[in-house]
Design a protein around this motif. Structure first.
Motif, mmCIF file in Angstrom:
data_model
loop_
_atom_site.group_PDB
_atom_site.id
_atom_site.type_symbol
_atom_site.label_atom_id
_atom_site.label_comp_id
_atom_site.label_asym_id
_atom_site.label_seq_id
_atom_site.Cartn_x
_atom_site.Cartn_y
_atom_site.Cartn_z
ATOM 1 N N SER A 50 0.837 -1.196 0.000
ATOM 2 C CA SER A 50 0.000 0.000 0.000
ATOM 3 C C SER A 50 0.872 1.246 0.000
ATOM 4 N N TYR A 51 0.295 2.347 -0.501
ATOM 5 C CA TYR A 51 0.986 3.633 -0.464
ATOM 6 C C TYR A 51 0.657 4.412 0.810
ATOM 7 N N ASP A 52 -0.390 4.011 1.506
ATOM 8 C CA ASP A 52 -0.839 4.715 2.697
ATOM 9 C C ASP A 52 0.119 4.462 3.866
ATOM 10 N N GLN A 53 0.660 5.538 4.442
ATOM 11 C CA GLN A 53 1.644 5.411 5.512
ATOM 12 C C GLN A 53 1.061 4.733 6.749
ATOM 13 N N ASN A 54 -0.185 5.043 7.085
ATOM 14 C CA ASN A 54 -0.812 4.443 8.270
ATOM 15 C C ASN A 54 -1.011 2.938 8.086
ATOM 16 N N ILE A 55 -1.406 2.552 6.870
ATOM 17 C CA ILE A 55 -1.564 1.122 6.585
ATOM 18 C C ILE A 55 -0.218 0.416 6.657
ATOM 19 N N GLN A 56 0.840 1.068 6.177
ATOM 20 C CA GLN A 56 2.172 0.467 6.225
ATOM 21 C C GLN A 56 2.639 0.261 7.660
ATOM 22 N N CYS A 105 0.686 -2.642 9.042
ATOM 23 C CA CYS A 105 1.205 -3.896 8.484
ATOM 24 C C CYS A 105 2.555 -4.256 9.083
ATOM 25 N N GLU A 114 10.515 4.489 2.269
ATOM 26 C CA GLU A 114 9.655 5.011 1.204
ATOM 27 C C GLU A 114 9.956 4.343 -0.128
#
Length: 311
Positions: free
Chosen positions: A16-22, A25, A86
């Motif tokens: 994912s590109y979403d920082q919160n999802i990363q 995860c 990133e």
């Protein structure tokens, strides 16, 4: 080979590109990987230090636990590390190595699971001949055959990947290097190559799944001749094996047995056979197995079994 490519690394687009999802995860997969290592090492040590090691089923189980550790370690540590950066890159050499090790250890695991199904078939359908059929020499040969089968499965896919020309696009829409994502960025018509991959990898998974399905069908049909206690014990073991087969083969067949293309959902399905199934295998094989739980208590809590500890 250098004339066929002008890139030295690939960029992995990740989950994912979403920082919160990363971040979520990262925490989830770090916990999962630690649990996977701890659970499988617990099985390895418990069986190796108990009399269960001399039983074929548990001999194969420690082989499966070892494969789970090797298999998921080819992908998961890098996935976890990449969630913190990133720009997610992997060198060409490491990418090709990942393709080989993923399919090699995955192939060995498939054959080990098949050997476990054969062991259960012999134990339930041929009980009077079980000791002769599953002697230790044959168990060793089955494990060697599993390693050889893994190599036979992985080498053609590795040769296909290393023979692909790459001349520009180097972004792989996945979190690890695999054959289909690589075909997508290759600078050549890969349709025929993709069909060959399906025939070799997808059909390999499907045929093995059908063989396992038929084997367990025969086993479950044979259980009607056993006593209630024997049926309960055999069912407990068989359902554990069947659960592992479904968790592993379901996503694999979905990804490899279809036209050579990639979908965003592939990354979610890949998580099942690279992380989820290896993590749950220890729980599946221990929670419903009284012999395994008893052996673990004897190994790790010897004070509860003073007579056995001193014998």
């Amino acid at each position: 080979m250098k004339s066929q490519r002008n890139i030295s690394e690939f960029i992995l687009l990740g989950l994912s590109y979403d920082q919160n999802i990363q971040i979520f995860c990262f925490v989830l997969f770090s916990f999962s990987y630690v649990a996977l290592l701890a659970g499988n090492l617990l099985i390895l040590v418990s069986i190796r230090r108990s009399p269960l090691y001399h039983q074929p089923m548990y001999y194969f189980l420690i082989q499966l636990s070892a494969m789970d550790i090797c298999y998921t370690s080819t992908v998961t540590p890098k996935l976890i590390a990449d969630l913190l950066v990133e720009r997610k890159t992997i060198s060409y050499t490491n990418c090709m190595l990942q393709v080989f090790t993923m399919h090699f250890f995955g192939g060995v695991e498939v054959f080990i699971i098949t050997a476990m199904a054969f062991d259960r078939y012999a134990a339930i359908c041929r009980p009077l001949h079980y000791v002769v059929i599953m002697n230790r020499t044959r168990c060793h040969l089955l494990v060697l055959a599993a390693w050889a089968g893994g190599a036979v499965h992985a080498l053609p896919l590795f040769s296909t990947a290393i023979g692909l020309p790459f001349c520009g696009p180097n972004e792989i829409d996945h979190y690890f290097c695999d054959i289909f994502p690589l075909l997508k960025v290759a600078c050549t018509d890969t349709y025929i190559t993709g069909i060959l991959v399906i025939a070799f990898s997808g059909m390999f998974s499907l045929v093995t799944f059908i063989v396992l399905f038929v084997s367990y069908g025969i086993i479950l049909f044979t259980l009607r001749n056993l006593s209630a206690e024997g049926r309960r014990k055999a069912l407990s073991t068989c359902w554990s094996h069947i659960t592992v087969v479904i968790l592993f083969f379901g996503p694999v067949i979905f990804i490899y047995l279809r036209p050579p293309t990639t979908f965003p959902e592939d990354k979610i399905f890949a998580l099942f056979y690279t992380i989820v199934a290896p993590m749950f295998n220890p729980l599946i094989y221990t929670l419903r197995n009284s012999e395994m739980k008893k052996a673990m208590r004897k190994v790790w809590c010897p004070s509860l079994f003073p007579k056995e500890a001193h014998s």
